[in-house]
Motif scaffolding. Structure first.
Motif, PDB file in Angstrom:
ATOM      1  N   PHE A   1       0.840  -1.192   0.000  1.00  0.00           N
ATOM      2  CA  PHE A   1       0.000   0.000   0.000  1.00  0.00           C
ATOM      3  C   PHE A   1       0.878   1.246   0.000  1.00  0.00           C
ATOM      4  CE2 PHE A   1       0.369  -1.683   4.333  1.00  0.00           C
ATOM      5  CZ  PHE A   1       0.960  -0.620   4.995  1.00  0.00           C
ATOM      6  N   THR A   2       0.231   2.382  -0.207  1.00  0.00           N
ATOM      7  CA  THR A   2       0.918   3.670  -0.272  1.00  0.00           C
ATOM      8  C   THR A   2       0.580   4.500   0.955  1.00  0.00           C
ATOM      9  OG1 THR A   2       0.829   3.663  -2.684  1.00  0.00           O
ATOM     10  CG2 THR A   2       1.221   5.778  -1.624  1.00  0.00           C
ATOM     11  N   LEU A   3       1.599   5.054   1.600  1.00  0.00           N
ATOM     12  CA  LEU A   3       1.401   6.021   2.671  1.00  0.00           C
ATOM     13  C   LEU A   3       1.603   7.409   2.079  1.00  0.00           C
ATOM     14  CD1 LEU A   3       3.404   4.436   5.639  1.00  0.00           C
ATOM     15  CD2 LEU A   3       0.919   4.425   5.309  1.00  0.00           C
ATOM     16  N   THR A   4       0.584   8.235   2.162  1.00  0.00           N
ATOM     17  CA  THR A   4       0.678   9.572   1.598  1.00  0.00           C
ATOM     18  C   THR A   4       0.887  10.599   2.706  1.00  0.00           C
ATOM     19  OG1 THR A   4      -1.716   9.850   1.688  1.00  0.00           O
ATOM     20  CG2 THR A   4      -0.798   8.980  -0.356  1.00  0.00           C
ATOM     21  N   THR A   5       1.607  11.644   2.383  1.00  0.00           N
ATOM     22  CA  THR A   5       1.836  12.728   3.332  1.00  0.00           C
ATOM     23  C   THR A   5       2.025  14.017   2.557  1.00  0.00           C
ATOM     24  OG1 THR A   5       3.373  13.630   4.979  1.00  0.00           O
ATOM     25  CG2 THR A   5       4.300  12.100   3.369  1.00  0.00           C
ATOM     26  N   THR A   6       1.553  15.104   3.134  1.00  0.00           N
ATOM     27  CA  THR A   6       1.738  16.403   2.487  1.00  0.00           C
ATOM     28  C   THR A   6       3.145  16.929   2.723  1.00  0.00           C
ATOM     29  OG1 THR A   6       0.830  17.492   4.455  1.00  0.00           O
ATOM     30  CG2 THR A   6      -0.698  17.020   2.649  1.00  0.00           C
ATOM     31  N   ASP A   7       3.834  16.362   3.707  1.00  0.00           N
ATOM     32  CA  ASP A   7       5.220  16.752   3.987  1.00  0.00           C
ATOM     33  C   ASP A   7       6.194  15.915   3.164  1.00  0.00           C
ATOM     34  OD1 ASP A   7       4.132  18.374   5.873  1.00  0.00           O
ATOM     35  OD2 ASP A   7       4.772  17.187   7.603  1.00  0.00           O
ATOM     36  N   ILE A   8       7.415  16.420   3.033  1.00  0.00           N
ATOM     37  CA  ILE A   8       8.471  15.613   2.449  1.00  0.00           C
ATOM     38  C   ILE A   8       8.874  14.556   3.469  1.00  0.00           C
ATOM     39  CG2 ILE A   8      10.869  15.624   1.642  1.00  0.00           C
ATOM     40  CD1 ILE A   8      10.406  18.524   0.758  1.00  0.00           C
ATOM     41  N   LEU A   9       9.014  13.312   3.027  1.00  0.00           N
ATOM     42  CA  LEU A   9       9.501  12.257   3.906  1.00  0.00           C
ATOM     43  C   LEU A   9      10.602  11.505   3.166  1.00  0.00           C
ATOM     44  CD1 LEU A   9       7.341   9.741   5.985  1.00  0.00           C
ATOM     45  CD2 LEU A   9       9.706   9.421   5.354  1.00  0.00           C
ATOM     46  N   SER A  10      11.833  11.712   3.587  1.00  0.00           N
ATOM     47  CA  SER A  10      12.980  11.060   2.968  1.00  0.00           C
ATOM     48  C   SER A  10      13.333   9.807   3.748  1.00  0.00           C
ATOM     49  CB  SER A  10      14.186  12.007   2.943  1.00  0.00           C
ATOM     50  OG  SER A  10      15.381  11.293   2.668  1.00  0.00           O
ATOM     51  N   LEU A  11      13.206   8.647   3.103  1.00  0.00           N
ATOM     52  CA  LEU A  11      13.605   7.410   3.775  1.00  0.00           C
ATOM     53  C   LEU A  11      15.106   7.394   4.021  1.00  0.00           C
ATOM     54  CD1 LEU A  11      11.396   4.761   1.957  1.00  0.00           C
ATOM     55  CD2 LEU A  11      11.194   5.523   4.330  1.00  0.00           C
ATOM     56  N   GLN A  12      15.874   7.903   3.083  1.00  0.00           N
ATOM     57  CA  GLN A  12      17.330   7.910   3.266  1.00  0.00           C
ATOM     58  C   GLN A  12      17.718   8.701   4.507  1.00  0.00           C
ATOM     59  OE1 GLN A  12      19.624   9.374  -0.049  1.00  0.00           O
ATOM     60  NE2 GLN A  12      21.560   9.045   0.981  1.00  0.00           N
ATOM     61  N   ASN A  13      17.205   9.918   4.641  1.00  0.00           N
ATOM     62  CA  ASN A  13      17.561  10.723   5.807  1.00  0.00           C
ATOM     63  C   ASN A  13      16.964  10.166   7.094  1.00  0.00           C
ATOM     64  OD1 ASN A  13      19.214  12.610   4.558  1.00  0.00           O
ATOM     65  ND2 ASN A  13      17.506  13.940   3.999  1.00  0.00           N
ATOM     66  N   THR A  14      15.775   9.599   7.014  1.00  0.00           N
ATOM     67  CA  THR A  14      15.120   9.079   8.217  1.00  0.00           C
ATOM     68  C   THR A  14      15.735   7.773   8.703  1.00  0.00           C
ATOM     69  OG1 THR A  14      13.029  10.156   7.634  1.00  0.00           O
ATOM     70  CG2 THR A  14      12.911   8.287   9.159  1.00  0.00           C
ATOM     71  N   LEU A  15      16.052   6.881   7.764  1.00  0.00           N
ATOM     72  CA  LEU A  15      16.536   5.549   8.150  1.00  0.00           C
ATOM     73  C   LEU A  15      18.057   5.462   8.248  1.00  0.00           C
ATOM     74  CD1 LEU A  15      14.084   3.326   6.053  1.00  0.00           C
ATOM     75  CD2 LEU A  15      13.831   4.156   8.411  1.00  0.00           C
ATOM     76  N   GLU A  16      18.766   6.488   7.754  1.00  0.00           N
ATOM     77  CA  GLU A  16      20.228   6.465   7.809  1.00  0.00           C
ATOM     78  C   GLU A  16      20.815   7.559   8.695  1.00  0.00           C
ATOM     79  OE1 GLU A  16      22.245   6.125   4.041  1.00  0.00           O
ATOM     80  OE2 GLU A  16      20.638   4.926   3.157  1.00  0.00           O
ATOM     81  N   CYS A  17      19.991   8.171   9.531  1.00  0.00           N
ATOM     82  CA  CYS A  17      20.486   9.272  10.363  1.00  0.00           C
ATOM     83  C   CYS A  17      20.969   8.801  11.725  1.00  0.00           C
ATOM     84  CB  CYS A  17      19.401  10.335  10.528  1.00  0.00           C
ATOM     85  SG  CYS A  17      17.996   9.790  11.533  1.00  0.00           S
ATOM     86  N   GLY A  18      20.933   7.495  11.983  1.00  0.00           N
ATOM     87  CA  GLY A  18      21.495   6.974  13.226  1.00  0.00           C
ATOM     88  C   GLY A  18      20.496   6.713  14.332  1.00  0.00           C
ATOM     89  N   GLN A  19      19.195   6.917  14.086  1.00  0.00           N
ATOM     90  CA  GLN A  19      18.214   6.691  15.150  1.00  0.00           C
ATOM     91  C   GLN A  19      17.736   5.250  15.221  1.00  0.00           C
ATOM     92  OE1 GLN A  19      14.201   8.348  14.524  1.00  0.00           O
ATOM     93  NE2 GLN A  19      14.822   8.991  12.466  1.00  0.00           N
ATOM     94  N   SER A  20      17.906   4.496  14.119  1.00  0.00           N
ATOM     95  CA  SER A  20      17.483   3.102  14.069  1.00  0.00           C
ATOM     96  C   SER A  20      18.624   2.253  13.527  1.00  0.00           C
ATOM     97  CB  SER A  20      16.248   2.960  13.161  1.00  0.00           C
ATOM     98  OG  SER A  20      15.884   1.608  13.029  1.00  0.00           O
ATOM     99  N   PHE A  21      18.693   0.995  13.968  1.00  0.00           N
ATOM    100  CA  PHE A  21      19.842   0.157  13.600  1.00  0.00           C
ATOM    101  C   PHE A  21      19.450  -1.095  12.812  1.00  0.00           C
ATOM    102  CE2 PHE A  21      20.686   2.169  17.776  1.00  0.00           C
ATOM    103  CZ  PHE A  21      21.660   3.070  17.360  1.00  0.00           C
ATOM    104  N   ARG A  22      18.171  -1.211  12.400  1.00  0.00           N
ATOM    105  CA  ARG A  22      17.708  -2.475  11.836  1.00  0.00           C
ATOM    106  C   ARG A  22      17.366  -2.423  10.355  1.00  0.00           C
ATOM    107  NH1 ARG A  22      15.748  -6.216  15.178  1.00  0.00           N
ATOM    108  NH2 ARG A  22      16.597  -7.592  13.585  1.00  0.00           N
ATOM    109  N   TRP A  23      17.415  -1.255   9.743  1.00  0.00           N
ATOM    110  CA  TRP A  23      17.050  -1.141   8.332  1.00  0.00           C
ATOM    111  C   TRP A  23      18.263  -1.347   7.435  1.00  0.00           C
ATOM    112  CZ3 TRP A  23      12.138  -1.038   6.705  1.00  0.00           C
ATOM    113  CH2 TRP A  23      11.149  -0.676   7.623  1.00  0.00           C
ATOM    114  N   LYS A  24      18.071  -2.102   6.338  1.00  0.00           N
ATOM    115  CA  LYS A  24      19.164  -2.384   5.401  1.00  0.00           C
ATOM    116  C   LYS A  24      18.793  -1.848   4.019  1.00  0.00           C
ATOM    117  CE  LYS A  24      20.391  -6.590   7.912  1.00  0.00           C
ATOM    118  NZ  LYS A  24      20.442  -8.076   7.869  1.00  0.00           N
TER     119      LYS A  24
END
Length: 299
Positions: free
Chosen positions: A6-29
Motif C-alpha cells: 500500500f501507499t502512505l501519503t503525506t503532504t510533507d516531504i519524507l525522505s527514507l534515506q535521511n530518516t533511516l540512515e540518520c542513526g536513530q534506528s539500527f535495523r534497516w538495510k
C-alpha cells in the motif's frame, strides 16, 4: 503469510534515506534499488520512496491495521513542515542550522519500540553505528523470531523474556563486553516491573529521565535517546560526541533550551549534518557567534 502492499501519503516531504540512515534506528538495510528492508515489532517490511509517498510491502495482520501501524511508525501525524518552518524562522540568521535543516530534508523521528531502544542504546555506548547495528542484529539472531520477506531473513528484536535466557557470561561471550551486566540488569528491571514504559510515556521528560537513569549503565545520553526514539518525547535532547562537535557552531551554547518543545527533532537534524561535515570538512562553515535573537530566546 499474506503479503500486502500500500501507499502512505503525506503532504510533507519524507525522505527514507535521511530518516533511516540518520542513526536513530539500527535495523534497516538499504537495498541496491534504494529501497529499505527491516523489521519493526516483529513485522517485516520493504519500503521505498515514490514521488512524495512511501510504498510499503509488508505482511497482513488480522489484529492490526497495517496502514495505520506504519503511518504511526513514520510519525505521519506530526506536522514536520510546521516544525521545520519555525526553526527556519527562529534561526534565519544562523547558517549552520539552516544548512542542517536543508541537508536533513524529510527526516522524521521514528516512533520505535521503547524496549528495543533501551537495549540498543545501552549497546551503543562507546561504539559506532555499523558496530551497533552488527551487535543488535546478533542479539536478534540469537533470540528473535525469524521471518522471511523478499527472500531476506529478518529477526524480530527479542522480548525481555528471551534475553533473560542469557546469563551475564553468555552476553559477554557473544560480544557485549562491559555492557553485558547493563543489559542483564535492565532486562531484569523490566521483567520485575521496576520500569514500565507505559508509565514513562505519561511522565514529563525530567521525571522519565530520572526513572530510566536508575538503571545501571543508563546515563543522560542513553536515557534521552530512549525518551526521544522510544517514548515519543520530542523535547528530549541526546548529547553525544557528534552533538559535542556541533557545539562549536553555537558558541558553546548548543542545548535543548535553544529549540523548545521539538528540541529532539532539531538535535537529529544537527546530528545528521555534523556527521556529514566532519567527514567532509570542505562542506563545513564557521559560525563564531550565535546571533542575538537566538540569545534572546534563551532568556
Amino acid at each position: 503469510m499474506t503479503i500486502i502492499q500500500f501507499t502512505l501519503t503525506t503532504t510533507d516531504i519524507l525522505s527514507l534515506q535521511n530518516t533511516l540512515e540518520c542513526g536513530q534506528s539500527f535495523r534497516w538495510k538499504k537495498q541496491p534499488d534504494d529501497s529499505y528492508i527491516g523489521i519493526v515489532k516483529g513485522i517485516p517490511a520493504l519500503v521505498w520512496n515514490e514521488n512524495n509517498n512511501i510504498i510499503v510491502k509488508t505482511t497482513a495482520d488480522k489484529k492490526r491495521d497495517m496502514r495505520q501501524f506504519w503511518a504511526d511508525y513514520f510519525d505521519l501525524q506530526t506536522d514536520y513542515a510546521a516544525i521545520i518552518a519555525s526553526f527556519r524562522k527562529e534561526f534565519s540568521n544562523h547558517p549552520f542550522t539552516l544548512r542542517a535543516l536543508e541537508y536533513g530534508k524529510g527526516l522524521r523521528i521514528l516512533r520505535q519500540d521503547a524496549w528495543e531502544m533501551l537495549i540498543s542504546y545501552i549497546i551503543s555506548q562507546q561504539s559506532n553505528i555499523p558496530t551497533i547495528s552488527k551487535r543488535v542484529e546478533e542479539l536478534a539472531k540469537q533470540k528473535g523470531k525469524k521471518t522471511v520477506l523478499e527472500k531476506c531473513e529478518l529477526y524480530s528484536f527479542p522480548t525481555p523474556e528471551k534475553i533473560a535466557e542469557f546469563s551475564e557470561t553468555d552476553l559477554r561471550e557473544i560480544g557485549f563486553g562491559y555492557r553485558a551486566p547493563y543489559i542483564f540488569q535492565a532486562t531484569k528491571s523490566i521483567l520485575d516491573k521496576k520500569i514500565i514504559f507505559g508509565n514513562l510515556r505519561k511522565l514529563p521528560l525530567p521525571d522519565a529521565l530520572k526513572e530510566l537513569m536508575q538503571l545501571r549503565g543508563v546515563g543522560t545520553k542513553v536515557a534521552n535517546c530512549v525518551c526521544l526514539f522510544g517514548l515519543g518525547k520530542h523535547d528530549a535532547f541526546p548529547v553525544d560526541t557528534w552533538i559535542t562537535k556541533a557545539n562549536k557552531y553555537y558558541a558553546g551554547k548548543l542545548s535543548a533550551a535553544l529549540f523548545g518543545e521539538y528540541a529532539g527533532v532539531a538535535q537529529e537534524y544537527i546530528f545528521h549534518y555534523v556527521r556529514h561535515i566532519e567527514k567532509h570538512p570542505e562542506n563545513s562553515i564557521i559560525c563564531d557567534n550565535i546571533n542575538s535573537h537566538i540569545r534572546i530566546s534563551m532568556k
